[in-house]
Design an enzyme around this catalytic site. Structure first.
Site, PDB file in Angstrom:
ATOM      1  N   HIS A 363       0.803  -1.232   0.000  1.00  0.00           N
ATOM      2  CA  HIS A 363       0.000   0.000   0.000  1.00  0.00           C
ATOM      3  C   HIS A 363       0.832   1.277   0.000  1.00  0.00           C
ATOM      4  O   HIS A 363       0.314   2.339   0.346  1.00  0.00           O
ATOM      5  CB  HIS A 363      -0.915   0.044   1.230  1.00  0.00           C
ATOM      6  CG  HIS A 363      -1.963  -1.008   1.246  1.00  0.00           C
ATOM      7  ND1 HIS A 363      -3.242  -0.804   0.765  1.00  0.00           N
ATOM      8  CD2 HIS A 363      -1.923  -2.283   1.671  1.00  0.00           C
ATOM      9  CE1 HIS A 363      -3.942  -1.913   0.913  1.00  0.00           C
ATOM     10  NE2 HIS A 363      -3.159  -2.829   1.467  1.00  0.00           N
ATOM     11  N   LYS A 546      -8.435  13.607   4.539  1.00  0.00           N
ATOM     12  CA  LYS A 546      -7.507  12.480   4.517  1.00  0.00           C
ATOM     13  C   LYS A 546      -6.530  12.673   5.671  1.00  0.00           C
ATOM     14  O   LYS A 546      -6.497  13.748   6.287  1.00  0.00           O
ATOM     15  CB  LYS A 546      -6.738  12.421   3.199  1.00  0.00           C
ATOM     16  CG  LYS A 546      -6.084  13.774   2.816  1.00  0.00           C
ATOM     17  CD  LYS A 546      -5.431  13.731   1.429  1.00  0.00           C
ATOM     18  CE  LYS A 546      -6.408  13.898   0.296  1.00  0.00           C
ATOM     19  NZ  LYS A 546      -6.544  12.750  -0.574  1.00  0.00           N
ATOM     20  N   ARG A 547      -5.745  11.619   5.965  1.00  0.00           N
ATOM     21  CA  ARG A 547      -4.695  11.798   6.960  1.00  0.00           C
ATOM     22  C   ARG A 547      -3.773  12.942   6.546  1.00  0.00           C
ATOM     23  O   ARG A 547      -3.606  13.216   5.356  1.00  0.00           O
ATOM     24  CB  ARG A 547      -3.884  10.507   7.106  1.00  0.00           C
ATOM     25  CG  ARG A 547      -4.543   9.468   7.965  1.00  0.00           C
ATOM     26  CD  ARG A 547      -4.770   9.920   9.391  1.00  0.00           C
ATOM     27  NE  ARG A 547      -3.549   9.846  10.163  1.00  0.00           N
ATOM     28  CZ  ARG A 547      -3.253   8.858  10.997  1.00  0.00           C
ATOM     29  NH1 ARG A 547      -4.096   7.859  11.193  1.00  0.00           N
ATOM     30  NH2 ARG A 547      -2.124   8.858  11.663  1.00  0.00           N
ATOM     31  N   LYS A 552       0.948  14.332   0.956  1.00  0.00           N
ATOM     32  CA  LYS A 552      -0.414  14.602   0.478  1.00  0.00           C
ATOM     33  C   LYS A 552      -0.625  16.096   0.201  1.00  0.00           C
ATOM     34  O   LYS A 552      -1.550  16.489  -0.483  1.00  0.00           O
ATOM     35  CB  LYS A 552      -1.445  14.086   1.490  1.00  0.00           C
ATOM     36  CG  LYS A 552      -1.415  12.560   1.659  1.00  0.00           C
ATOM     37  CD  LYS A 552      -2.428  12.122   2.716  1.00  0.00           C
ATOM     38  CE  LYS A 552      -2.330  10.652   3.074  1.00  0.00           C
ATOM     39  NZ  LYS A 552      -3.052   9.780   2.121  1.00  0.00           N
ATOM     40  N   THR A 654      -8.501   6.391  -1.837  1.00  0.00           N
ATOM     41  CA  THR A 654      -9.847   5.833  -1.985  1.00  0.00           C
ATOM     42  C   THR A 654     -10.893   6.919  -1.719  1.00  0.00           C
ATOM     43  O   THR A 654     -12.008   6.841  -2.230  1.00  0.00           O
ATOM     44  CB  THR A 654     -10.076   4.650  -1.017  1.00  0.00           C
ATOM     45  OG1 THR A 654      -9.630   5.035   0.289  1.00  0.00           O
ATOM     46  CG2 THR A 654      -9.331   3.418  -1.472  1.00  0.00           C
ATOM     47  N   LYS A 658     -14.582   7.880  -3.531  1.00  0.00           N
ATOM     48  CA  LYS A 658     -15.836   8.152  -2.812  1.00  0.00           C
ATOM     49  C   LYS A 658     -16.396   9.507  -3.237  1.00  0.00           C
ATOM     50  O   LYS A 658     -17.605   9.665  -3.443  1.00  0.00           O
ATOM     51  CB  LYS A 658     -15.591   8.135  -1.292  1.00  0.00           C
ATOM     52  CG  LYS A 658     -15.172   6.764  -0.762  1.00  0.00           C
ATOM     53  CD  LYS A 658     -14.518   6.843   0.622  1.00  0.00           C
ATOM     54  CE  LYS A 658     -13.779   5.533   0.910  1.00  0.00           C
ATOM     55  NZ  LYS A 658     -12.866   5.625   2.065  1.00  0.00           N
TER      56      LYS A 658
HETATM   57  C1  26Q Z   1       3.606   0.651  10.310  1.00  0.00           C
HETATM   58  C2  26Q Z   1       4.543   0.343  11.275  1.00  0.00           C
HETATM   59  C3  26Q Z   1       4.363   0.725  12.581  1.00  0.00           C
HETATM   60  C4  26Q Z   1       3.203   1.418  12.927  1.00  0.00           C
HETATM   61  C5  26Q Z   1       2.269   1.727  11.962  1.00  0.00           C
HETATM   62  C6  26Q Z   1       2.469   1.354  10.653  1.00  0.00           C
HETATM   63  C7  26Q Z   1       1.478   1.698   9.616  1.00  0.00           C
HETATM   64  C8  26Q Z   1       0.128   1.823   9.911  1.00  0.00           C
HETATM   65  C9  26Q Z   1      -0.766   2.166   8.936  1.00  0.00           C
HETATM   66  C10 26Q Z   1       1.884   1.895   8.313  1.00  0.00           C
HETATM   67  C11 26Q Z   1       0.965   2.227   7.338  1.00  0.00           C
HETATM   68  C12 26Q Z   1      -0.367   2.369   7.645  1.00  0.00           C
HETATM   69  C13 26Q Z   1      -1.375   2.745   6.656  1.00  0.00           C
HETATM   70  C14 26Q Z   1      -1.140   2.923   5.374  1.00  0.00           C
HETATM   71  C15 26Q Z   1      -2.213   3.341   4.445  1.00  0.00           C
HETATM   72  O1  26Q Z   1      -3.321   3.632   4.852  1.00  0.00           O
HETATM   73  N1  26Q Z   1      -1.938   3.383   3.140  1.00  0.00           N
HETATM   74  C16 26Q Z   1      -2.959   3.793   2.177  1.00  0.00           C
HETATM   75  O2  26Q Z   1      -3.639   2.640   1.714  1.00  0.00           O
HETATM   76  C17 26Q Z   1      -4.741   2.979   0.906  1.00  0.00           C
HETATM   77  C18 26Q Z   1      -5.479   1.704   0.556  1.00  0.00           C
HETATM   78  O3  26Q Z   1      -4.739   0.953  -0.357  1.00  0.00           O
HETATM   79  C19 26Q Z   1      -4.280   3.736  -0.330  1.00  0.00           C
HETATM   80  O4  26Q Z   1      -5.422   4.145  -1.042  1.00  0.00           O
HETATM   81  C20 26Q Z   1      -3.444   4.958   0.063  1.00  0.00           C
HETATM   82  O5  26Q Z   1      -2.903   5.559  -1.093  1.00  0.00           O
HETATM   83  C21 26Q Z   1      -2.328   4.528   1.005  1.00  0.00           C
HETATM   84  O6  26Q Z   1      -1.626   5.677   1.481  1.00  0.00           O
END
Ligand code: 26Q
Length: 807
Positions: A363, A546-547, A552, A654, A658
């Protein structure tokens, strides 16, 4: 006994009177209270149980059908699920909305008051967690036998509040009042081991002697399909102290508190969701969480597989395990350990089973978001798994050396172990070697994975890499979030079939020239803005939700807002398109730069609000605590969708899908799924600007100097100077300095193109009919972005599973 529904049960009633009877019996027998003494919470929980019963009946029939079919199952492993509120969804999916509201009314209870008590389980950070929820929705809707495995965090994603404009985080104790939607299954608990050492057993096998045992206790939530009787589940694990962790020797020595401490320590594993989006934080508890999820889920999967008595060599005939990013990638060495150490299979056989059974979805494109764990920490927590990782690495590097003799650099790059500056385990490399398929989440992303992130692996195994473009649930993000638009679409199309056949939205094209239809469309957008209640419903509602992350580029949007502010200040009597700029989103608590941007946005909003010359034309709003519930309110109200990440950084997005489905027009870069949105809705119905990926890569590698752009553009200079001078408070200096001196994501380079594109937006907005037509076409041409299509792509491209119809 009446066996009409095939599971030996009298079917639950489908009239309002019967529903009312069931409400009362649940109030008495399950809540243990009466109409006279019931609280609103009792009313809510009773309604939830009564709706849940309807789905539980379907769940029982689903289980019966699945057992009879003995199909290949999809097991979706994800550390995060952002399911959203359950009540409205379950009323819709169970078809009980009408009778439930009628029954409540007969009992004198207000549905809206009850609904307000429904809590959102915030068991995820953002896109990845919400995608997991949309995919399980699509799986159930397409009648695919599936289980989603996850963690039942006690505390979900933090609640965001603002103190003087700065983000403050509050704990999300989401089960404070209990959770009527889950079914605890303590009998299905599984042991999970940590620490200890590895011995050679008498039989010559490696044997892990763990130093800590905790228990994983599952509970499940129902995942109904729409327009079908299938009800799948997500199974969420909660950590418990085991009796052996309740140290009896200490107990007898009188150290009762210390003994209890062990159990508390165990329960900490599922205590809290880590609030990081994309930037890794190497905390041991996070690694423990990941292994906890993996160990519990694999034991559960093998337990289910053993019910059929087939040999483990057939595992992949009955199971495909999808890894949602690398967070559950310890499943690869864990399955090897179970097969080799516990089941006695030889290494090659076990490895073949493992590779066949798993698939991996990536991702990200940010190198810093690829998970790695320090070898020392890994070894201490999971000594046997490190040995297995080394064994897998030996196999991998053997393959590399025989294909590319003497290519030491390649070996170094592909190794599962990073050597410098410290030895770390590369989880993404592990996920690539241990799986049958690897996919990105939009076409550009998948292409970039092959050409950059995983280039060496793609050279070695070109057939392994796929694209599966993300999608979103049309149930949650159109039907439930936007009921008025849904009714209009259903009446235009003649039925509601589009809700599970989203390509049918294409039939709306014929109405894009129908003045009456366009008028209705516009009225609904306006009504959705009124419902949202932020800003003038007649203004252009410009949404960036978004986050918060620098890639971004919320800061790009903010620079434009500030330049508009000055434009209006210079000429307050000018003719402006009134705009409401809506930001929403959380920043990771440790992400200082992102929090500064939030703080600065709130400061700019306050300055504009306080300025009577500017505020009639421009308003910035920033509702706190963006979550699925708030998204469902904001997205239907949006006119303009901001998707302005630096090209080559956003894997997919995503929210962009939406928003387009709800008739917002995108202003965006050629990044992630924006490209596919534009390809489908047409260049005329999409505001494109900015560097593309090759241009961004070239600019960065040619020594990018943000100051050159600042000097060359008076509007940009003025906005940045104002920020730096503290016109919007002290936090501005830091944001300005970062942009002028580093600007890692080429914000200043894209500013002019963005501002000019926003001028085009304003020109387009002035022609209301043309805008509305474009809005309709965005919806009509976005059917591809249904999660049902995404699931179908996984089914045909990776999973090779078949639907099972519930009788
Ligand atoms: C990793 C290690 C330690 C702690 C937290 C994490 C962690 C947690 C959440 C790393 C990444 C995430 C989330 C990533 C994320 O949301 N990515 C998004 O995924 C979406 C669905 O595929 C995409 O549409 C977005 O582009 C992408 O940023």
């Amino acid at each position: 006994m009446d066996l009409r529904n095939g599971i030996g049960l009298r079917p639950l009633g489908s009239s309002a009177a019967e529903f009312e009877q069931d409400l009362l019996s649940n109030l008495y027998y399950r809540r243990g209270t009466t109409v006279e003494s019931a609280s609103m919470q009792d009313a809510y929980e009773t309604l939830a149980l009564t709706v849940r019963d309807r789905l539980a009946e379907r769940r029982a029939r689903t289980t019966a059908a699945h057992y009879a079919a003995n199909p290949r199952w999809v097991y979706y492993l994800s550390a995060e699920y952002l399911l959203g509120r359950q009540l409205e969804q379950n009323l819709l999916y169970s078809g009980t909305g009408t009778i439930a509201t009628a029954a409540l009314k007969a009992l004198g209870v207000s549905y809206d008051e009850v609904e307000a008590l429904d809590i959102e389980p915030g068991l995820g950070n953002g896109g990845l967690g919400r995608l997991a929820a949309c995919l399980v929705d699509g799986l159930a809707t397409l009648d695919i036998p599936a289980v989603g495995y996850g963690i039942r965090y006690d505390f979900g994603i933090f609640k965001q509040d603002f103190a003087d404009g700065a983000q403050v985080e509050k704990p999300d104790d989401w089960t404070f009042q209990g959770n009527p939607w889950e079914f605890p299954a303590p009998d299905d608990r599984e042991p999970v081991f940590f620490y200890g050492h590895v011995e050679k057993g008498e039989d010559g096998r490696r044997k892990w002697v763990p130093g800590e045992v905790v228990l994983g206790e599952p509970s499940h939530m129902l995942v109904p399909g729409y327009g079908t009787d299938t009800v799948n589940i997500v199974r969420l694990w909660k950590a418990r102290g085991s009796e052996s962790s309740f140290d009896l020797s200490r107990f007898s020595a009188g150290q009762y508190a210390e003994a209890v401490q062990e159990a508390v320590r165990a329960e900490n594993i599922s205590k809290v969701l880590y609030p990081d989006d994309s930037t890794e934080l190497g905390r041991e508890l996070r690694l423990k969480q990941q292994y906890f999820l993996v160990s519990c889920s694999l034991r559960d999967i093998l337990r289910r597989f053993r019910l059929w008595g087939a040999p483990l060599t057939d595992l992949s005939d009955k199971a495909v395990i999808q890894l949602n990013d690398t967070h559950p990638s310890l499943a690869i060495p864990e399955l090897m350990r179970l097969l080799v150490d516990e089941e006695g299979l030889d290494w090659d056989t076990a490895w073949a089973i493992t590779q066949r059974t798993f698939a991996y979805t990536c991702h990200t494109l940010l190198p810093e978001a690829l998970e790695t764990w320090p070898v020392g920490m890994f070894e201490r927590l999971l000594p046997r798994h490190l040995e297995i990782v080394y064994d897998i690495n030996e196999w991998l590097l053997g393959q590399v050396r025989s294909r590319f003799p003497g290519d030491i650099e390649r070996v170094r790059r592909m190794s599962l172990i990073q050597e410098t500056p410290e030895r770390r385990v590369r989880m993404a490399n592990l996920a690539v070697v241990g799986t049958t398929a690897v996919n990105g989440v939009a076409q550009l992303h998948s292409d970039l994975l092959v050409s950059t992130t995983f280039a060496d692996f793609a050279t070695l195994w070109p057939g392994k890499f796929r694209n599966v473009t993300n999608g979103v649930s049309p149930r949650r993000f159109v039907r439930l979030a936007n009921p008025k638009l849904s009714d209009l679409i259903s009446s235009a199309l003649g039925d509601t079939g589009w809700i599970k056949d989203l390509d049918r939205l294409a039939e709306l094209e014929q109405f894009a020239g129908d003045a009456g239809f366009l008028e209705r469309w516009r009225e609904i957008k306006r009504a959705n803005k009124v419902r949202l209640g932020l800003g003038d419903p007649d203004s252009l509602t410009d949404v960036m939700v978004k986050r918060f992350h620098e890639y971004k580029r919320q800061q790009l949007k903010l620079l434009h807002v500030i330049s508009e502010y000055f434009k209006i200040k210079d000429n307050p009597a000018g003719a402006y398109v009134p705009r409401t700029v809506l930001f929403a989103g959380k920043a990771a608590p440790a992400y200082h730069a992102a929090k500064s941007i939030i703080h600065l946005i709130n400061a700019v909003a306050a300055v504009i609000d306080a300025d009577p010359e500017v505020s009639p034309h421009l308003k910035v709003v920033f509702p706190p605590n963006y979550n699925v519930t708030l998204a469902e309110l904001i997205i239907p109200a949006a006119d303009l969708s901001e998707q302005i990440s630096l090209a080559g950084k956003e894997a997919s997005g995503t929210g962009n899908m939406k928003l387009a489905l709800n008739g917002a027009i995108t202003i965006g870069t050629l990044d992630g799924a924006n490209i596919e949105i534009r390809d489908r809705v047409g260049a005329d119905n999409f505001f494109l600007f900015g560097l593309d990926t090759p241009a961004a890569v070239a600019l960065r590698s040619s020594g990018y100097r943000p100051r050159d752009y600042y000097e060359a553009d008076p509007e940009l200079k003025r906005a940045l100077d104002a920020i730096a001078a503290g016109v919007f408070g002290g936090v501005g200096q830091e944001v300005a300095a970062s942009l002028l001196n580093h600007d890692e994501y080429l914000t200043l380079a894209d500013f002019r193109a963005y501002a000019d594109c926003q001028d085009q937006v304003e020109r387009a907005w002035r022609d209301a009919d043309a805008w509305t037509r474009s809005s309709v076409l965005n919806t009509a041409r976005s059917g591809f972005f249904s999660a049902d299509r995404t699931v179908s792509d996984y089914v045909s491209g990776i999973w090779q599973v078949s639907p099972v119809t519930v009788g």
